[in-house]
Write a protein that holds these residues in place. Sequence first.
Motif, PDB file in Angstrom:
ATOM      1  N   GLY A   1       0.793  -1.219   0.000  1.00  0.00           N
ATOM      2  CA  GLY A   1       0.000   0.000   0.000  1.00  0.00           C
ATOM      3  C   GLY A   1       0.820   1.261   0.000  1.00  0.00           C
ATOM      4  O   GLY A   1       0.319   2.339   0.339  1.00  0.00           O
ATOM      5  N   ALA A   2       2.100   1.167  -0.372  1.00  0.00           N
ATOM      6  CA  ALA A   2       2.989   2.332  -0.326  1.00  0.00           C
ATOM      7  C   ALA A   2       2.475   3.456  -1.214  1.00  0.00           C
ATOM      8  O   ALA A   2       2.075   3.235  -2.353  1.00  0.00           O
ATOM      9  N   ASN A   3       2.489   4.697  -0.668  1.00  0.00           N
ATOM     10  CA  ASN A   3       2.137   5.839  -1.495  1.00  0.00           C
ATOM     11  C   ASN A   3       3.400   6.407  -2.141  1.00  0.00           C
ATOM     12  O   ASN A   3       4.500   5.876  -1.959  1.00  0.00           O
ATOM     13  N   ILE A   4       3.254   7.503  -2.874  1.00  0.00           N
ATOM     14  CA  ILE A   4       4.383   8.017  -3.643  1.00  0.00           C
ATOM     15  C   ILE A   4       5.507   8.484  -2.731  1.00  0.00           C
ATOM     16  O   ILE A   4       6.685   8.427  -3.100  1.00  0.00           O
ATOM     17  N   GLU A   5       5.183   8.940  -1.517  1.00  0.00           N
ATOM     18  CA  GLU A   5       6.229   9.363  -0.577  1.00  0.00           C
ATOM     19  C   GLU A   5       7.089   8.179  -0.173  1.00  0.00           C
ATOM     20  O   GLU A   5       8.319   8.265  -0.159  1.00  0.00           O
ATOM     21  N   THR A   6       6.456   7.053   0.155  1.00  0.00           N
ATOM     22  CA  THR A   6       7.207   5.864   0.555  1.00  0.00           C
ATOM     23  C   THR A   6       8.057   5.350  -0.597  1.00  0.00           C
ATOM     24  O   THR A   6       9.226   4.975  -0.414  1.00  0.00           O
ATOM     25  N   VAL A   7       7.482   5.327  -1.794  1.00  0.00           N
ATOM     26  CA  VAL A   7       8.216   4.835  -2.961  1.00  0.00           C
ATOM     27  C   VAL A   7       9.433   5.710  -3.232  1.00  0.00           C
ATOM     28  O   VAL A   7      10.552   5.212  -3.422  1.00  0.00           O
ATOM     29  N   LEU A   8       9.245   7.018  -3.250  1.00  0.00           N
ATOM     30  CA  LEU A   8      10.355   7.921  -3.550  1.00  0.00           C
ATOM     31  C   LEU A   8      11.418   7.878  -2.454  1.00  0.00           C
ATOM     32  O   LEU A   8      12.613   7.957  -2.731  1.00  0.00           O
ATOM     33  N   SER A   9      10.993   7.752  -1.213  1.00  0.00           N
ATOM     34  CA  SER A   9      11.961   7.628  -0.126  1.00  0.00           C
ATOM     35  C   SER A   9      12.823   6.387  -0.296  1.00  0.00           C
ATOM     36  O   SER A   9      14.051   6.432  -0.112  1.00  0.00           O
ATOM     37  N   ARG A  10      12.188   5.268  -0.636  1.00  0.00           N
ATOM     38  CA  ARG A  10      12.925   4.020  -0.854  1.00  0.00           C
ATOM     39  C   ARG A  10      13.893   4.157  -2.032  1.00  0.00           C
ATOM     40  O   ARG A  10      15.063   3.755  -1.939  1.00  0.00           O
ATOM     41  N   VAL A  11      13.426   4.743  -3.127  1.00  0.00           N
ATOM     42  CA  VAL A  11      14.263   4.894  -4.318  1.00  0.00           C
ATOM     43  C   VAL A  11      15.477   5.766  -4.010  1.00  0.00           C
ATOM     44  O   VAL A  11      16.619   5.423  -4.363  1.00  0.00           O
ATOM     45  N   ARG A  12      15.275   6.885  -3.331  1.00  0.00           N
ATOM     46  CA  ARG A  12      16.392   7.795  -3.053  1.00  0.00           C
ATOM     47  C   ARG A  12      17.348   7.216  -2.003  1.00  0.00           C
ATOM     48  O   ARG A  12      18.550   7.482  -2.050  1.00  0.00           O
ATOM     49  N   SER A  13      16.816   6.438  -1.072  1.00  0.00           N
ATOM     50  CA  SER A  13      17.698   5.782  -0.106  1.00  0.00           C
ATOM     51  C   SER A  13      18.640   4.808  -0.814  1.00  0.00           C
ATOM     52  O   SER A  13      19.850   4.779  -0.541  1.00  0.00           O
ATOM     53  N   LEU A  14      18.099   4.007  -1.715  1.00  0.00           N
ATOM     54  CA  LEU A  14      18.924   3.058  -2.455  1.00  0.00           C
ATOM     55  C   LEU A  14      19.902   3.791  -3.369  1.00  0.00           C
ATOM     56  O   LEU A  14      21.057   3.365  -3.532  1.00  0.00           O
ATOM     57  N   ALA A  15      19.474   4.888  -3.960  1.00  0.00           N
ATOM     58  CA  ALA A  15      20.356   5.661  -4.836  1.00  0.00           C
ATOM     59  C   ALA A  15      21.579   6.172  -4.080  1.00  0.00           C
ATOM     60  O   ALA A  15      22.679   6.273  -4.639  1.00  0.00           O
ATOM     61  N   ASN A  16      21.408   6.473  -2.794  1.00  0.00           N
ATOM     62  CA  ASN A  16      22.492   7.056  -2.006  1.00  0.00           C
ATOM     63  C   ASN A  16      23.501   6.032  -1.506  1.00  0.00           C
ATOM     64  O   ASN A  16      24.639   6.403  -1.172  1.00  0.00           O
TER      65      ASN A  16
END
Length: 378
Positions: free
Chosen positions: A41-56
Amino acid sequence: MVPSTGKPLIAAVQGLTNDVLTALEPDYGAVIAAIQAVHPGANIETVLSRVRSLANVLGSSKVDGLNGPEYVKFGQLICDEIGAAVSVKLPPGDTPYRDLINWIVGTDRDHPVEIFTTNYDLLLEEAFEAVRAPYFDGFTGGREPFFDPVSVATNDLPSRWTRLWKVHGSLGWQANSSGEVIRTGLTSATHLIYPEHLKYDLTQKAPYAALFDRLRTFLTTKDTLLISVGFSFADAHVAARVDESLAANPSASLFAFQYQELASEKFAEALAEKRPNFSVYARDRAIINGVAGDWRPGDPPTRDWEPIRKTYWGSVGGGSPRFLLGDFTSFARFLVMSRSGQALDPPSAVAVPSSVVGSASAATPAPSAPPAVSGSTS
């Protein structure tokens, strides 16, 4: 809202999540599915947070098929889709934005109206410019308007100039060659506080720090009134500023008009339970002075108020009557109607919290200090 369909011009968080992920699913379907498996049920905030965490942290290593630079690209594509989703124009004819601007410019004021919004879109700017109503958003200049924090912090402009504070940034903001934020007038979305876990850190930088300082200054002004419309208070950095300011200034008041029923407005409810100067008006119930109560019928303060109360109390789709001002369309129409002479209609119910003595018309008193409106207005 789009008048012909009744649908919002810009989707709320869940709708925005669906739109963005659907657009990116052909190229990133496996990654999206992996994130949703970890965060159902992740919303766009959760998705973007996960993506940017992995990017870093990834570098050349891979998780779910992407390495660090590829997650950087994925995150940028998400931001591009968010920017495209909020890059809309006002439809012709009557709109809630037109109602709001008519209310603002229709009265001589000792103090300016201040609007604090977390929205990125340019709908308010478009509405002001359509009727040639002056406003100030913190930027000044012609070729590359620059942000002037001194003007934001002071009250040097005439009261007829509305103050429009985009606390999460705006379409058209971008960094120039010196790294300073300028306003371009374009609809690109290169300098926004996107919905992700780092947004609190970003609010400590220019120009966002000056805008949040302005919110704090406003709420620490004696006898000031802030009206929030459709804002959940789930943003921790916004809620913290509001909480601290209201605690420091008991003479300030915040009326939170919520779109959902009270049971679904947990963040606003939590603030209202500990701050008596924070009142919540939800569809079915209200919390005023820290006391919760159901809405119940009552008598209008005057016979002339009858048509006005239909803008804030009534049924939708044949359902039971409810408080309507958590919907921006109803709120804007209420403002216009409340300062207009009205013809009398047959009597109907008025909403009054059972825990409060008096009329619901007391929900919008004329403050002695400058008024403001805030929250989601899409």
